[in-house]
Scaffold this motif. Sequence first.
Motif, PDB file in Angstrom:
ATOM      1  N   TRP A 150       0.993  -1.321  -0.013  1.00 34.19           N
ATOM      2  CA  TRP A 150       0.113   0.042   0.000  1.00 34.19           C
ATOM      3  C   TRP A 150       1.012   1.253   0.044  1.00 34.19           C
ATOM      4  CZ3 TRP A 150      -4.620   1.533  -1.045  1.00 34.19           C
ATOM      5  CH2 TRP A 150      -5.186   2.745  -0.594  1.00 34.19           C
ATOM      6  N   MET A 151       2.026   1.306   0.774  1.00 29.84           N
ATOM      7  CA  MET A 151       2.796   2.485   0.738  1.00 29.84           C
ATOM      8  C   MET A 151       3.529   2.625  -0.609  1.00 29.84           C
ATOM      9  SD  MET A 151       6.061   2.982   3.710  1.00 29.84           S
ATOM     10  CE  MET A 151       6.769   1.664   2.567  1.00 29.84           C
ATOM     11  N   ASN A 152       3.754   1.663  -1.337  1.00 26.46           N
ATOM     12  CA  ASN A 152       4.703   1.779  -2.617  1.00 26.46           C
ATOM     13  C   ASN A 152       3.746   2.268  -3.598  1.00 26.46           C
ATOM     14  OD1 ASN A 152       6.920   1.062  -1.416  1.00 26.46           O
ATOM     15  ND2 ASN A 152       6.707  -1.062  -1.766  1.00 26.46           N
ATOM     16  N   LEU A 153       2.320   2.417  -3.449  1.00 30.52           N
ATOM     17  CA  LEU A 153       1.342   2.935  -4.478  1.00 30.52           C
ATOM     18  C   LEU A 153       1.673   4.146  -4.712  1.00 30.52           C
ATOM     19  CD1 LEU A 153      -1.941   1.443  -3.373  1.00 30.52           C
ATOM     20  CD2 LEU A 153      -0.829   0.902  -5.388  1.00 30.52           C
ATOM     21  N   ARG A 154       1.512   4.799  -6.035  1.00 33.29           N
ATOM     22  CA  ARG A 154       1.647   6.350  -6.084  1.00 33.29           C
ATOM     23  C   ARG A 154       0.338   7.066  -5.074  1.00 33.29           C
ATOM     24  NH1 ARG A 154       1.535   6.663 -11.802  1.00 33.29           N
ATOM     25  NH2 ARG A 154       3.854   6.236 -11.677  1.00 33.29           N
ATOM     26  N   LYS A 155       0.875   8.097  -4.571  1.00 34.12           N
ATOM     27  CA  LYS A 155       0.054   8.655  -3.541  1.00 34.12           C
ATOM     28  C   LYS A 155      -1.464   8.830  -3.781  1.00 34.12           C
ATOM     29  CE  LYS A 155       0.259  12.760  -0.313  1.00 34.12           C
ATOM     30  NZ  LYS A 155       0.885  13.989   0.150  1.00 34.12           N
ATOM     31  N   ARG A 156      -1.546   9.655  -5.251  1.00 34.35           N
ATOM     32  CA  ARG A 156      -2.873   9.968  -5.408  1.00 34.35           C
ATOM     33  C   ARG A 156      -3.794   8.800  -5.737  1.00 34.35           C
ATOM     34  NH1 ARG A 156      -4.082  10.580 -10.942  1.00 34.35           N
ATOM     35  NH2 ARG A 156      -2.584  10.239 -12.303  1.00 34.35           N
ATOM     36  N   TYR A 157      -3.158   7.601  -6.120  1.00 36.98           N
ATOM     37  CA  TYR A 157      -3.693   6.251  -6.205  1.00 36.98           C
ATOM     38  C   TYR A 157      -4.479   5.772  -5.141  1.00 36.98           C
ATOM     39  CZ  TYR A 157      -1.523   5.521 -10.891  1.00 36.98           C
ATOM     40  OH  TYR A 157      -0.990   5.921 -12.298  1.00 36.98           O
ATOM     41  N   LYS A 158      -3.968   5.930  -3.952  1.00 35.78           N
ATOM     42  CA  LYS A 158      -4.495   5.801  -2.722  1.00 35.78           C
ATOM     43  C   LYS A 158      -5.766   6.146  -2.362  1.00 35.78           C
ATOM     44  CE  LYS A 158      -0.002   5.049  -0.643  1.00 35.78           C
ATOM     45  NZ  LYS A 158       0.941   5.476   0.302  1.00 35.78           N
TER      46      LYS A 158
ATOM     47  N   ASN B  99      -9.392   4.232  -2.552  1.00 28.21           N
ATOM     48  CA  ASN B  99     -10.391   4.618  -1.229  1.00 28.21           C
ATOM     49  C   ASN B  99     -11.741   4.919  -1.655  1.00 28.21           C
ATOM     50  OD1 ASN B  99      -8.600   3.391   0.611  1.00 28.21           O
ATOM     51  ND2 ASN B  99      -7.786   5.622   1.112  1.00 28.21           N
ATOM     52  N   SER B 100     -11.780   5.897  -2.854  1.00 27.74           N
ATOM     53  CA  SER B 100     -12.939   6.358  -3.182  1.00 27.74           C
ATOM     54  C   SER B 100     -14.126   5.415  -3.612  1.00 27.74           C
ATOM     55  CB  SER B 100     -13.000   7.388  -4.455  1.00 27.74           C
ATOM     56  OG  SER B 100     -12.440   6.855  -5.490  1.00 27.74           O
ATOM     57  N   LEU B 101     -13.655   4.563  -4.150  1.00 26.25           N
ATOM     58  CA  LEU B 101     -14.440   3.115  -4.616  1.00 26.25           C
ATOM     59  C   LEU B 101     -14.539   2.321  -3.433  1.00 26.25           C
ATOM     60  CD1 LEU B 101     -13.499   2.378  -8.360  1.00 26.25           C
ATOM     61  CD2 LEU B 101     -15.234   4.171  -7.207  1.00 26.25           C
ATOM     62  N   THR B 102     -13.708   1.999  -2.757  1.00 27.28           N
ATOM     63  CA  THR B 102     -13.711   1.146  -1.587  1.00 27.28           C
ATOM     64  C   THR B 102     -14.719   1.592  -0.363  1.00 27.28           C
ATOM     65  OG1 THR B 102     -11.406   0.491  -1.769  1.00 27.28           O
ATOM     66  CG2 THR B 102     -12.497  -0.033   0.260  1.00 27.28           C
ATOM     67  N   LYS B 103     -14.975   2.567  -0.184  1.00 29.08           N
ATOM     68  CA  LYS B 103     -15.901   3.370   0.641  1.00 29.08           C
ATOM     69  C   LYS B 103     -17.360   3.386   0.238  1.00 29.08           C
ATOM     70  CE  LYS B 103     -12.179   5.724   3.048  1.00 29.08           C
ATOM     71  NZ  LYS B 103     -11.858   7.183   3.401  1.00 29.08           N
ATOM     72  N   ASN B 104     -17.533   3.156  -1.384  1.00 37.30           N
ATOM     73  CA  ASN B 104     -18.679   3.391  -2.000  1.00 37.30           C
ATOM     74  C   ASN B 104     -19.413   2.030  -2.073  1.00 37.30           C
ATOM     75  OD1 ASN B 104     -20.950   3.729  -3.846  1.00 37.30           O
ATOM     76  ND2 ASN B 104     -19.830   5.568  -4.947  1.00 37.30           N
ATOM     77  N   GLY B 105     -20.276   1.919  -1.126  1.00 37.13           N
ATOM     78  CA  GLY B 105     -21.098   0.478  -1.220  1.00 37.13           C
ATOM     79  C   GLY B 105     -21.744  -0.081  -2.400  1.00 37.13           C
TER      80      GLY B 105
ATOM     81  N   LEU C  89     -13.696   7.094 -14.293  1.00 34.69           N
ATOM     82  CA  LEU C  89     -13.622   6.299 -12.907  1.00 34.69           C
ATOM     83  C   LEU C  89     -12.207   5.497 -12.560  1.00 34.69           C
ATOM     84  CD1 LEU C  89     -17.291   5.053 -12.190  1.00 34.69           C
ATOM     85  CD2 LEU C  89     -16.349   6.994 -11.020  1.00 34.69           C
ATOM     86  N   PRO C  90     -11.931   5.394 -11.566  1.00 33.17           N
ATOM     87  CA  PRO C  90     -10.377   4.942 -11.230  1.00 33.17           C
ATOM     88  C   PRO C  90     -10.604   3.063 -11.031  1.00 33.17           C
ATOM     89  CG  PRO C  90     -11.081   5.657  -9.449  1.00 33.17           C
ATOM     90  CD  PRO C  90     -12.266   6.179 -10.221  1.00 33.17           C
ATOM     91  N   LEU C  91     -11.545   2.838 -12.040  1.00 33.67           N
ATOM     92  CA  LEU C  91     -12.049   1.289 -12.025  1.00 33.67           C
ATOM     93  C   LEU C  91     -10.566   0.267 -11.874  1.00 33.67           C
ATOM     94  CD1 LEU C  91     -14.951   1.664 -14.276  1.00 33.67           C
ATOM     95  CD2 LEU C  91     -15.069   1.528 -11.827  1.00 33.67           C
ATOM     96  N   ASN C  92      -9.557   0.549 -12.813  1.00 33.05           N
ATOM     97  CA  ASN C  92      -8.742  -0.431 -12.960  1.00 33.05           C
ATOM     98  C   ASN C  92      -7.595  -0.329 -11.763  1.00 33.05           C
ATOM     99  OD1 ASN C  92      -7.959  -2.751 -14.216  1.00 33.05           O
ATOM    100  ND2 ASN C  92      -6.416  -1.893 -15.431  1.00 33.05           N
ATOM    101  N   HIS C  93      -7.544   0.767 -11.304  1.00 33.52           N
ATOM    102  CA  HIS C  93      -6.653   1.140 -10.038  1.00 33.52           C
ATOM    103  C   HIS C  93      -7.426   0.267  -8.974  1.00 33.52           C
ATOM    104  CE1 HIS C  93      -6.469   4.674 -12.284  1.00 33.52           C
ATOM    105  NE2 HIS C  93      -5.212   5.173 -11.589  1.00 33.52           N
ATOM    106  N   TYR C  94      -8.729   0.300  -8.614  1.00 34.56           N
ATOM    107  CA  TYR C  94      -9.422  -0.353  -7.599  1.00 34.56           C
ATOM    108  C   TYR C  94      -9.276  -1.769  -7.934  1.00 34.56           C
ATOM    109  CZ  TYR C  94     -13.751  -1.723  -4.898  1.00 34.56           C
ATOM    110  OH  TYR C  94     -14.459  -2.153  -4.411  1.00 34.56           O
ATOM    111  N   LEU C  95      -9.410  -2.236  -8.906  1.00 35.90           N
ATOM    112  CA  LEU C  95      -9.538  -3.617  -9.461  1.00 35.90           C
ATOM    113  C   LEU C  95      -8.192  -4.319  -9.012  1.00 35.90           C
ATOM    114  CD1 LEU C  95     -10.951  -5.242 -12.685  1.00 35.90           C
ATOM    115  CD2 LEU C  95      -9.096  -6.164 -11.572  1.00 35.90           C
TER     116      LEU C  95
END
Length: 351
Positions: A153-161, A165-171, A263-269
Amino acid sequence: MNFVFKYEDSQNFEKLWNQYLTSYNVDFQYSLTSIEYYLAYCNNLYKDKSFILEVDNHCVGICFLPIESTKDGFSISIANGYIMAPLAKSLKYEQIIFDCIDKICDDLNIVIVKFKVSIFENLNFNRLRLYRFLDTTNTTCILDLNNSQEDLWMNLRKRYKSLINSLTKNGEYSIVCSNESTLNELHKYYVTFHKIHMKNAGKSLKSNLIYTKQLNLAQQNLATIIAVNFQNHPIIINYFFHDTTNVVYASNAYDTHESFKNLPLNHYLLWHSTLYFKQRGFKKFGFGQPCSLNSINGFMDYADEKELSISHFKRGMGTQMISHMQGIKFLKKEPLLQLIDQFKSEVTNGL
């Protein structure tokens, strides 16, 4: 010592080939099911001269050797691309296999041979150079799943986090992975999305045989499909090829509806895919091609703006750049001269 060719004795060939796979730590791309998948891309197959080297009833080397017709003549390749290089128990047997390949090339007037080495071989030297191949090594990127989840997680590009999270928190968004109950449905969605993508890009549609062979990989636990659902319906689907240790990001298809476009779908996936494979004990996660740093990286290694954008995205997922060793043997000068002219053109237009 004996060569067993697939076209002469397929039953014994398959038995001995599989014997080699179970005896040594071999990339899953050498599985016969994977090879059948790759052959589905070969529209101009002339002969399949694949063979194994047998010594005292034991397989000591394997060689996948499709020969296809091209505009320049016969080529050992698939769709003009690289194929997995021969493997052998020792350097002595490897030399015997490459000598056999040279003889086949002489007999059939082959003009070019294209081999690539598995990224999981962890070599410091391109072994194809030993057999008079021109080194065309390029780059790819890989994740070390031995790292902790925190480090990944730490090694991800900062803005990718924040995007993840924007999709992880969206039910309304969720991750679904293929299993016995979901595999066929996910594959159907993938095929539908992929055909639309190919059509919109103006590309020729893949044959249904390719999709069938892809599904066969998943049915034999050599592939996994992972999707993002929106309100319980898939909107982006990735295929991953693997064994039980290493995995490669193979292909992607998505719903082209305008509402999903930015949407950042592939980041999330891909983040959740990383967790999925890590939790199942996988060690290495290859992100495949393209993965370039520059528009001109070397001989036969070029990238357009779209490919550079994809490469930038992959590096942002915390991956490490590595060399992907490849080589070409030119048996006639004309194809080499054509590629030299192409290189001159790329340099002239790109610099």
